[in-house]
Design a protein around this motif. Structure first.
Motif, PDB file in Angstrom:
ATOM      1  N   GLY A  35       2.984  53.152  -8.222  1.00 24.41           N
ATOM      2  CA  GLY A  35       3.890  53.682  -9.225  1.00 24.41           C
ATOM      3  C   GLY A  35       3.537  53.312 -10.643  1.00 24.41           C
ATOM      4  N   LYS A  36       2.288  52.937 -10.897  1.00 26.79           N
ATOM      5  CA  LYS A  36       1.859  52.588 -12.246  1.00 26.79           C
ATOM      6  C   LYS A  36       1.625  53.857 -13.063  1.00 26.79           C
ATOM      7  CE  LYS A  36       1.724  48.191 -11.221  1.00 26.79           C
ATOM      8  NZ  LYS A  36       2.667  47.220 -11.793  1.00 26.79           N
ATOM      9  N   ALA A  37       1.677  53.712 -14.377  1.00 28.01           N
ATOM     10  CA  ALA A  37       1.522  54.878 -15.242  1.00 28.01           C
ATOM     11  C   ALA A  37       0.101  55.427 -15.185  1.00 28.01           C
ATOM     12  CB  ALA A  37       1.897  54.511 -16.676  1.00 28.01           C
ATOM     13  N   GLY A  38      -0.892  54.542 -15.270  1.00 28.67           N
ATOM     14  CA  GLY A  38      -2.274  54.995 -15.284  1.00 28.67           C
ATOM     15  C   GLY A  38      -2.790  55.390 -13.914  1.00 28.67           C
ATOM     16  N   GLN A  39      -2.463  54.573 -12.893  1.00 27.99           N
ATOM     17  CA  GLN A  39      -2.929  54.818 -11.529  1.00 27.99           C
ATOM     18  C   GLN A  39      -1.746  54.706 -10.573  1.00 27.99           C
ATOM     19  OE1 GLN A  39      -6.097  51.857 -11.261  1.00 27.99           O
ATOM     20  NE2 GLN A  39      -7.596  53.493 -11.170  1.00 27.99           N
ATOM     21  N   PRO A  40      -1.085  55.822 -10.283  1.00 29.38           N
ATOM     22  CA  PRO A  40       0.065  55.752  -9.362  1.00 29.38           C
ATOM     23  C   PRO A  40      -0.332  55.370  -7.946  1.00 29.38           C
ATOM     24  CG  PRO A  40      -0.477  58.038  -9.896  1.00 29.38           C
ATOM     25  CD  PRO A  40      -1.313  57.183 -10.783  1.00 29.38           C
ATOM     26  N   VAL A  41      -1.572  55.690  -7.547  1.00 31.26           N
ATOM     27  CA  VAL A  41      -2.062  55.367  -6.199  1.00 31.26           C
ATOM     28  C   VAL A  41      -3.395  54.640  -6.338  1.00 31.26           C
ATOM     29  CG1 VAL A  41      -2.710  56.257  -3.944  1.00 31.26           C
ATOM     30  CG2 VAL A  41      -0.921  57.405  -5.252  1.00 31.26           C
ATOM     31  N   GLU A  42      -3.506  53.502  -5.640  1.00 28.77           N
ATOM     32  CA  GLU A  42      -4.754  52.741  -5.621  1.00 28.77           C
ATOM     33  C   GLU A  42      -5.243  52.647  -4.181  1.00 28.77           C
ATOM     34  OE1 GLU A  42      -4.809  49.552  -9.076  1.00 28.77           O
ATOM     35  OE2 GLU A  42      -2.988  49.361  -7.885  1.00 28.77           O
ATOM     36  N   PHE A  43      -6.541  52.540  -4.018  1.00 26.26           N
ATOM     37  CA  PHE A  43      -7.150  52.524  -2.692  1.00 26.26           C
ATOM     38  C   PHE A  43      -7.858  51.185  -2.501  1.00 26.26           C
ATOM     39  CE2 PHE A  43      -7.017  56.831  -4.340  1.00 26.26           C
ATOM     40  CZ  PHE A  43      -6.353  57.503  -3.322  1.00 26.26           C
ATOM     41  N   GLY A  44      -7.241  50.319  -1.730  1.00 25.60           N
ATOM     42  CA  GLY A  44      -7.801  48.991  -1.508  1.00 25.60           C
ATOM     43  C   GLY A  44      -6.818  48.112  -0.764  1.00 25.60           C
TER      44      GLY A  44
END
Length: 497
Positions: free
Chosen positions: A308-317
């Motif tokens: 839910g971050k502004a720059g990266q709503p989805v992270e893969f890790g």
């Protein structure tokens, strides 16, 4: 076979340099070597080897020291070996007794070091290092221990808890790209399984690989393909993949064995089969998410973590649950699946108690941790949890409470700074390890190196303070002696007059 080696760090003056001279005792690598408890965890590391079979393995100090050097300098495996070869301080850090211009080990061994040294072992080393640093930093440590035996320990200190994500080194996944890669792997598997059956099966199964690639590139090269175009392309790739998987099953029935596949190809076949099942279910039901979704064929353990971050709503890790106090940071949990970090709250507070001997005076967390269960648990133990209470906010808030809330938020933001340090200065922003266990170890090493860097800075500050204090005292003595000499000279002048 593992041979136990004396891991107690020898003095830097005893390190043999062929060109003369001695190692400086105030060098950072010499000081770091004194902080790490090499011998205490050597027995646990030795359990990875047989007692009497095989060639002698590398020592625990060499293995862990090499991983620390790689992380602290931010270099590759090959560059790590070259740096150790060129630098006598690094050779002393990994336990060598004299300088050598030969390569200490092959760069590929660093992968085995990450496999043998688990993340749990690194966390134990991290806890012991922090315990030593706290004992060195507190001048009255013995007095505190003696008073703790008489009186029950009171709540003291501030604990900060938060979670973050360590992204893995993969390209941004899309359904169409994933299916295209899966199709290409099945085409190679069909070629391998058909090779020993050439004489038995004259006609090779047709895979339509050239047509399938054209269908993929037709949509992949478009800047903004429509949703209908994407679905049509995904449907075609699913059909090609289904046909390839059926060819593989027919070849196995005709006499081909899975033993002809390499270990990597066999694992890829299992991953591709699961990807086909997931993508087919998503396509039929017109859904966007599915449980345990695979986003990388080479690293099937990775999952999409919605932050839910502004720059990266989805992270893969991997998702990490961490805690921090007194400037030190600890890795409490690593998971490839998304989880609710509030469930780790009690275990993290208990870990603080095991390390320090008492519960924290206050715990600084964000909103997700402030559940009723966690609040009640803290109230029973006299722990203040930061943030507003549940229910409707009060109409009038006193200036004291506003000031307390502002101070709590400032304290809580310090762990965000630790995450930024791990991602900007070290390798937490992009984990290059591919295997699940090596990725866990690489992440744990980052937290260990951050604490070692913090301890090294504090040692430098103490040294500078002692140096300034000594210089000031010496100057005062010189001034005092000058004044006494001047007064005696004046007395002699007056007496002679």
């Amino acid at each position: 076979m593992y041979r136990k080696v004396e891991q107690a760090p020898s003095p830097a003056e005893d390190f043999d340099l062929p060109f003369g001279g001695k190692l400086a005792a105030d060098n950072r690598w010499v000081q770091l070597a004194q902080l790490i408890p090499w011998s205490e965890f050597e027995a646990e590391y030795a359990q990875n080897f047989e007692t009497e079979v095989g060639p002698p393995a590398k020592s625990f100090r060499l293995a862990l020291g090499s991983l620390i050097i790689k992380e602290k300098l931010g270099i590759s495996d090959r560059e790590t070996v070259e740096q150790i070869r060129e630098n006598p301080y690094l050779q002393y850090f990994i336990g060598q007794l004299s300088y050598s211009n030969e390569v200490p080990f092959d760069p590929s061994l660093l992968v085995h070091f990450r496999q043998r040294i688990s993340a749990e072992l690194v966390n134990k080393v991290n806890g012991e290092v922090v315990r030593r640093l706290r004992e060195i930093g507190s001048a009255d440590g013995e007095k505190k221990n003696q008073s703790a035996e008489i009186e029950p320990p009171k709540n003291q200190g501030k604990l900060i808890i938060d979670a973050t994500c360590a992204p893995a080194d993969i390209s941004y996944p899309t359904d169409l790209k994933l299916l295209n890669q899966a199709r290409q792997h099945t085409e190679k598997i069909v070629d391998v399984l058909y090779e020993p059956l050439k004489e038995k099966i004259l006609k090779k199964p047709r895979t339509y690989r050239q047509i399938a690639r054209k269908d993929y590139l037709k949509v992949a090269k478009q800047r903004r393909p429509s949703r209908q175009q994407k679905r049509k392309a995904i449907k075609k790739q699913l059909q090609y993949l289904k046909k390839n998987l059926s060819h593989i099953a027919q070849l196995i029935e005709s006499g081909a064995t899975l033993e002809s596949l390499s270990k990597k190809q066999y694992k890829m076949l299992l991953v591709v089969s699961e990807v086909y099942r997931q993508q087919l279910e998503l396509f039929k039901n017109n859904k966007q998410s599915i449980e345990h979704r695979i986003v990388s064929l080479s690293q099937p353990q990775i999952r999409p973590i919605v932050r839910g971050k502004a720059g990266q709503p989805v992270e893969f890790g991997a998702k990490l649950s961490a805690s921090s106090f007194e400037g030190y940071v600890f890795l409490d949990r690593i998971s490839w699946d998304n989880f609710n970090e509030s469930g780790d709250f009690k275990a993290q507070v208990e870990a603080y108690r095991n390390l320090t001997g008492s519960y924290p005076e206050s715990v600084h967390v964000d909103r997700i941790y402030r559940t009723r269960e966690n609040r009640a648990w803290c109230k029973e133990r006299g722990i203040r949890i930061s943030g507003p209470h549940d229910g409707r906010p009060p109409a009038n808030v006193s200036p004291e409470k506003k000031k307390q809330a502002l101070e709590d938020e400032k304290i809580r933001s310090s762990i965000e700074g630790k995450f930024g340090q791990g991602k900007r200065r070290f390798s937490l922003a992009l984990v290059m390890a591919k295997l699940p266990n090596t990725s866990r170890t690489a992440i744990a090493i980052t937290f260990l190196v951050m604490n070692l860097s913090t301890g090294l800075k504090r040692f430098l500050c103490v040294f500078l303070c002692l140096f300034a204090k000594t210089t000031l005292v010496s100057r005062l003595v010189i001034i005092k002696n000058y004044h006494s000499t001047y007064e005696s000279q004046q007395k002699l002048i007056r007496a002679s007059a």
